[in-house]
Design an enzyme around this catalytic site. Structure first.
Site, PDB file in Angstrom:
ATOM      1  N   ARG A  46       0.839  -1.209   0.000  1.00 39.36           N
ATOM      2  CA  ARG A  46       0.000   0.000   0.000  1.00 39.36           C
ATOM      3  C   ARG A  46       0.868   1.250   0.000  1.00 39.36           C
ATOM      4  NH1 ARG A  46      -2.557  -3.890  -0.448  1.00 39.36           N
ATOM      5  NH2 ARG A  46      -4.607  -4.445   0.425  1.00 39.36           N
TER       6      ARG A  46
ATOM      7  N   SER B 109      -0.379 -15.008  -1.220  1.00 37.49           N
ATOM      8  CA  SER B 109      -1.367 -16.046  -0.916  1.00 37.49           C
ATOM      9  C   SER B 109      -2.371 -15.401   0.032  1.00 37.49           C
ATOM     10  CB  SER B 109      -0.714 -17.267  -0.269  1.00 37.49           C
ATOM     11  OG  SER B 109      -0.282 -16.995   1.040  1.00 37.49           O
TER      12      SER B 109
ATOM     13  N   GLU C 198      -2.314 -14.923  -6.376  1.00 32.45           N
ATOM     14  CA  GLU C 198      -2.628 -15.390  -5.012  1.00 32.45           C
ATOM     15  C   GLU C 198      -2.646 -16.915  -5.067  1.00 32.45           C
ATOM     16  OE1 GLU C 198      -3.268 -13.498  -2.302  1.00 32.45           O
ATOM     17  OE2 GLU C 198      -3.743 -11.514  -3.124  1.00 32.45           O
TER      18      GLU C 198
HETATM   19  O1  0X9 Z   1      -4.244  -7.052  -0.375  1.00 29.98           O
HETATM   20  C1  0X9 Z   1      -3.243  -7.326  -1.050  1.00 29.98           C
HETATM   21  O2  0X9 Z   1      -2.224  -6.639  -1.010  1.00 29.98           O
HETATM   22  C2  0X9 Z   1      -3.243  -8.575  -1.932  1.00 29.98           C
HETATM   23  N1  0X9 Z   1      -3.976  -9.644  -1.295  1.00 29.98           N
HETATM   24  S1  0X9 Z   1      -3.398 -10.352   0.079  1.00 29.98           S
HETATM   25  O3  0X9 Z   1      -4.459 -11.179   0.632  1.00 29.98           O
HETATM   26  N2  0X9 Z   1      -2.212 -11.331  -0.294  1.00 29.98           N
HETATM   27  O4  0X9 Z   1      -2.936  -9.362   0.964  1.00 29.98           O
HETATM   28  C3  0X9 Z   1      -3.894  -8.258  -3.256  1.00 29.98           C
HETATM   29  C4  0X9 Z   1      -3.271  -7.123  -4.002  1.00 29.98           C
HETATM   30  C5  0X9 Z   1      -3.877  -6.933  -5.347  1.00 29.98           C
HETATM   31  N3  0X9 Z   1      -3.628  -5.607  -5.863  1.00 29.98           N
HETATM   32  C6  0X9 Z   1      -3.398  -5.365  -7.176  1.00 29.98           C
HETATM   33  N4  0X9 Z   1      -3.275  -6.342  -8.002  1.00 29.98           N
HETATM   34  N5  0X9 Z   1      -3.302  -4.115  -7.553  1.00 29.98           N
HETATM   35 ZN    ZN Z   2      -0.339 -10.727   0.153  1.00 32.45          ZN
END
Ligand code: 0X9
Ligand code: ZN
Length: 425
Positions: free
Chosen positions: A257, A314, A389
């Site tokens: 993030r 994952s 994932e």
């Molecule tokens: O929330 C996340 O950062 C990812 N999922 S997790 O459960 N492994 O934390 C997904 C990120 C997906 N974001 C983009 N592809 N932009």
């Molecule tokens: Zn993740």
């Protein structure tokens, strides 16, 4: 022979079997049962019923379900709520113990290829470093270990660069990140299996030879080393990095993030330092992200650009395409990405029938701002930028704590998907 291997021979095979250290400050999940609760798009009403429970959020909420761990003393009260649930872990502590009892890596003779027993269990950060060094040493003409910088606590963020007949740095980049989220242990293993095959199958498999000769690979198995170590010493469910913040007693920023692109957009991250998706105080303000941004820019600028970026995560069994920041936005080559993702999902299913869902990240999973894939697409100009994932889906059992017996099958099915993608894209 490495010192560790010599000691192992002297002491016998069981002497080096290690468990995750039983530290006093270690969080215990003994007896916790993990449930996936169906919300039917009304998470607020489910959360209201959970108010009196000491739930541990097991993953980020989606629109369809909440995954939560319930402490042993509250299981029967929870079950009498009569919610629509599936059990993901009967006893989370027991599953963590099984997963955490891994043999120390013993290294190899000079320039020998490490054996596939590496994929029988999980390992420590130091063992991952050693494993990559050993793999590289067996292929010194076509690979190199690199370090892009250090984590907050000073651990190396390392990777391997692999090239083919065109020579070092002559082709477009294929670029992988593993373990940005500390608890997603399977990701390092899967990228290591891909690395292993890229190196060892060059002379045996014409597809591997062709893709090695077409791309330069930059593979970083553990981009959040502090968080990863913390999951093995303190809390198996830790997600973020380990950077403290002034004005808060909570530790850690979500490095997925914190990327300096669409970081300011609201709704896909948290401004609360205690949250699992804390975005940081400013875009790109974690040491790990700064190192990754600098390295990504280097790849973008070096002449051949980035053809493929994959951020390995994952769990859930998804192939997530751009974008995370907006559910309507699509990459310019979205149709092509979708065609490829569909074919990759079909290849992944071939060995064991494992089903992966694919689609744009925001509309398929949830909104994410300041995420790597959006940065790679629009700033680093990657032709394809995906989040994968890995196993499991969550329904039908398991979460981040994937049994060691599933490491190799997870890796094998992804290798099938990658061989197809790399040869076709
Ligand atoms: O929330 C996340 O950062 C990812 N999922 S997790 O459960 N492994 O934390 C997904 C990120 C997906 N974001 C983009 N592809 N932009
Ligand atoms: Zn993740």
């Amino acid at each position: 022979m490495k010192l560790l291997a010599a000691v192992a021979v002297l002491l016998g095979p069981l002497a080096l079997a290690t468990a995750v250290p039983q530290l006093e400050h270690r969080v215990s999940y003994d007896g916790y049962r993990v449930y996936r609760i169906a919300t039917h798009h009304n998470a607020a009403s489910v959360k209201a019923q959970l108010k009196g429970f000491a739930t541990v959020p097991f993953n980020l909420d989606t629109d369809e379900h909440l995954d939560v761990a319930i402490p042993p003393g509250q299981i029967s009260a929870f079950e009498s709520l009569g919610l629509e649930t599936e059990v993901m872990h009967e006893d989370l502590g027991a599953d963590i113990a099984e997963e955490g009892s891994f043999a120390a890596y013993r290294g190899v003779e000079a320039q020998a290829v490490p054996s596939l027993t590496w994929f029988d269990s999980y390992h420590s950060y130091n063992d991952h470093v050693q494993y990559f060094n050993d793999l590289q040493a067996a292929f010194p003409q076509n690979s190199e270990i690199f370090t892009i910088g250090n984590s907050y606590q000073g651990r190396s963020i390392f990777g391997i660069h692999i090239w083919g007949s065109g020579g070092k740095g002559s082709k477009p980049a294929v670029y992988f990140h593993g373990t940005v989220h500390a608890r997603e242990w399977i990701t390092a293993k899967v990228v290591e299996y891909i690395t292993y095959n890229l190196l060892t199958q060059y002379d045996n498999d014409t597809t591997v030879r062709a893709v090695r000769d077409s791309y330069d690979f930059y593979i970083l198995p553990v981009v959040n080393p502090d968080g990863f170590v913390y999951t093995q010493t303190n809390d198996r469910l830790w997600r973020k990095n380990r950077q403290p913040r002034s004005g808060s007693s909570c530790v850690g920023t979500d490095n997925n993030r914190n990327w300096p692109y669409m970081w300011n957009v609201s709704g896909g991250a948290s401004t609360n330092p205690c949250a699992e998706t804390y975005k940081g105080q400013a875009a790109g303000d974690t040491p790990e992200n700064q190192a990754l941004v600098a390295f990504s820019q280097k790849l973008r600028n070096q002449g051949n650009g980035i053809r493929l970026y994959i951020d390995w995560h994952s769990y859930g069994q998804y192939i997530l395409l751009p974008y995370g920041y907006n559910c309507q936005a699509r990459a310019a080559n979205h149709a092509r990405q979708t065609t490829l993702a569909s074919a990759v999902a079909a290849r992944i299913a071939q060995p064991y029938g494992t089903r992966f869902t694919y689609g744009p990240s925001c509309s398929t999973l949830y909104a994410t701002t300041g995420s790597s894939v959006d940065y790679m697409t629009d700033v680093a100009n990657a032709t394809y930028a995906w989040t994968i994932e890995l196993r499991p889906t969550g329904s039908g059992g398991g979460g981040f704590v994937l049994p060691p017996a599933q490491i190799l099958p997870s890796a094998v099915e992804q290798w099938e998907g990658m061989k197809y993608l790399l040869a076709t894209m």
